[in-house]
Motif scaffolding. Sequence first.
Motif, PDB file in Angstrom:
ATOM      1  N   MET A 143     139.185  32.841  -5.641  1.00 16.81           N
ATOM      2  CA  MET A 143     139.530  34.621  -6.097  1.00 16.81           C
ATOM      3  C   MET A 143     139.605  35.350  -4.984  1.00 16.81           C
ATOM      4  O   MET A 143     138.692  36.080  -4.894  1.00 16.81           O
ATOM      5  CB  MET A 143     139.279  35.140  -7.063  1.00 16.81           C
ATOM      6  CG  MET A 143     139.656  36.578  -7.924  1.00 16.81           C
ATOM      7  SD  MET A 143     138.471  36.885  -9.708  1.00 16.81           S
ATOM      8  CE  MET A 143     138.690  35.667 -10.664  1.00 16.81           C
ATOM      9  N   SER A 144     140.393  35.703  -4.057  1.00 14.87           N
ATOM     10  CA  SER A 144     140.686  36.459  -3.029  1.00 14.87           C
ATOM     11  C   SER A 144     140.642  37.464  -2.700  1.00 14.87           C
ATOM     12  O   SER A 144     140.661  38.272  -4.140  1.00 14.87           O
ATOM     13  CB  SER A 144     141.691  36.102  -1.805  1.00 14.87           C
ATOM     14  OG  SER A 144     141.628  37.034  -0.365  1.00 14.87           O
ATOM     15  N   GLY A 145     139.327  38.261  -2.173  1.00 13.23           N
ATOM     16  CA  GLY A 145     138.671  39.702  -2.872  1.00 13.23           C
ATOM     17  C   GLY A 145     138.697  39.919  -4.284  1.00 13.23           C
ATOM     18  O   GLY A 145     138.776  41.217  -5.324  1.00 13.23           O
ATOM     19  N   ALA A 146     137.341  38.968  -5.104  1.00 14.75           N
ATOM     20  CA  ALA A 146     136.934  38.627  -5.876  1.00 14.75           C
ATOM     21  C   ALA A 146     136.171  40.110  -6.264  1.00 14.75           C
ATOM     22  O   ALA A 146     135.902  40.654  -5.546  1.00 14.75           O
ATOM     23  CB  ALA A 146     136.064  38.015  -5.959  1.00 14.75           C
ATOM     24  N   VAL A 147     135.844  40.375  -7.317  1.00 11.50           N
ATOM     25  CA  VAL A 147     135.143  41.692  -7.770  1.00 11.50           C
ATOM     26  C   VAL A 147     133.900  41.565  -9.007  1.00 11.50           C
ATOM     27  O   VAL A 147     134.121  40.631  -9.692  1.00 11.50           O
ATOM     28  CB  VAL A 147     135.617  42.718  -8.657  1.00 11.50           C
ATOM     29  CG1 VAL A 147     135.253  44.184  -9.308  1.00 11.50           C
ATOM     30  CG2 VAL A 147     137.313  43.617  -7.578  1.00 11.50           C
ATOM     31  N   ALA A 148     132.636  42.213  -8.160  1.00  7.07           N
ATOM     32  CA  ALA A 148     131.367  42.308  -9.244  1.00  7.07           C
ATOM     33  C   ALA A 148     130.717  42.620 -10.087  1.00  7.07           C
ATOM     34  O   ALA A 148     130.699  44.275  -8.544  1.00  7.07           O
ATOM     35  CB  ALA A 148     131.068  40.815  -8.862  1.00  7.07           C
ATOM     36  N   SER A 149     130.584  42.828 -11.341  1.00  8.71           N
ATOM     37  CA  SER A 149     130.227  44.521 -11.308  1.00  8.71           C
ATOM     38  C   SER A 149     128.379  44.199 -13.102  1.00  8.71           C
ATOM     39  O   SER A 149     129.086  42.840 -13.310  1.00  8.71           O
ATOM     40  CB  SER A 149     130.661  45.455 -11.997  1.00  8.71           C
ATOM     41  OG  SER A 149     129.685  46.309 -12.545  1.00  8.71           O
ATOM     42  N   LEU A 150     127.478  45.113 -12.229  1.00  7.20           N
ATOM     43  CA  LEU A 150     126.371  44.615 -12.826  1.00  7.20           C
ATOM     44  C   LEU A 150     126.412  46.526 -13.652  1.00  7.20           C
ATOM     45  O   LEU A 150     124.612  46.704 -13.648  1.00  7.20           O
ATOM     46  CB  LEU A 150     124.757  44.490 -12.955  1.00  7.20           C
ATOM     47  CG  LEU A 150     124.986  42.922 -11.647  1.00  7.20           C
ATOM     48  CD1 LEU A 150     124.424  42.390 -11.626  1.00  7.20           C
ATOM     49  CD2 LEU A 150     125.421  42.331 -13.860  1.00  7.20           C
TER      50      LEU A 150
END
Length: 268
Positions: free
Chosen positions: A1-8
Amino acid sequence: MSGAVASLGMYDHPAQHAANDQLWTALATRLRARGIDAPDRLDRTRTVEAIWRDPKLLFGQTCGYPLVTDAALALHVIGIPAYDAPDCAHGRHVSYLVARRADDGPLATFRNRRAAINARNSNTGYNLFRATVAPLAQDGRFFGDVVETGSHRASVEAVGAGAADIAAIDAVSFAALRRFDPDAVSGLRVIGVTADTPALPFVTARSTPEETIVALRESLADVIADPALVEARAKVFLADVIPSGPEPYARVRALECAAVEAGYPILR
């Protein structure tokens, strides 16, 4: 998943930023070891609502209410976090009904007074609140006014300052305020507790491949078991992650339906 995003971003009090960063670094390292392209950093540049709708979302956390009510929210549930905070056993949580200490009556005494909600798409700040108030409503109304504040912290501030008289604050947010921001809640008291629902789920975009979802669950289990992360997990109250799909969140919708059937479809 190129350019993947993560958030908490759901539970990310400033005092918890370093712990969340440490947990994400540990999770990302394990994901990469399993061949998953994981971002270096958590995204704190956008609202959580915007991040939920990003098709490149690899890992995030959402509210259970929009999960079951917003058909446009294309998310896959990875698991349910279990928090080591009061009233959060076994991956569940509640909201506390909070008022100023000088207001010493039960919920019924707040008829015709002003309530604060963080948002109308919130389970803990709105849906659970509505379900608790519904048996007391008359002709579809209980409060004299309802103000929308934008966050649980802002609702606490509104009650403390007298801009509102009562609010529903989720148990994990309340635990964080008591630990890291005690002055914000020192003038408040808990006058009641709502029904419980599953805690805020960890999610990924619905388009995330199944093998990536398996890797996410395995990597989360590693992070939960790592003794080097004990302090970071404690800082965000995270005790476990229970692998799950969306099925437990039917409870959230059921509470909404019960309020509607009771003639109280809108908190007011």
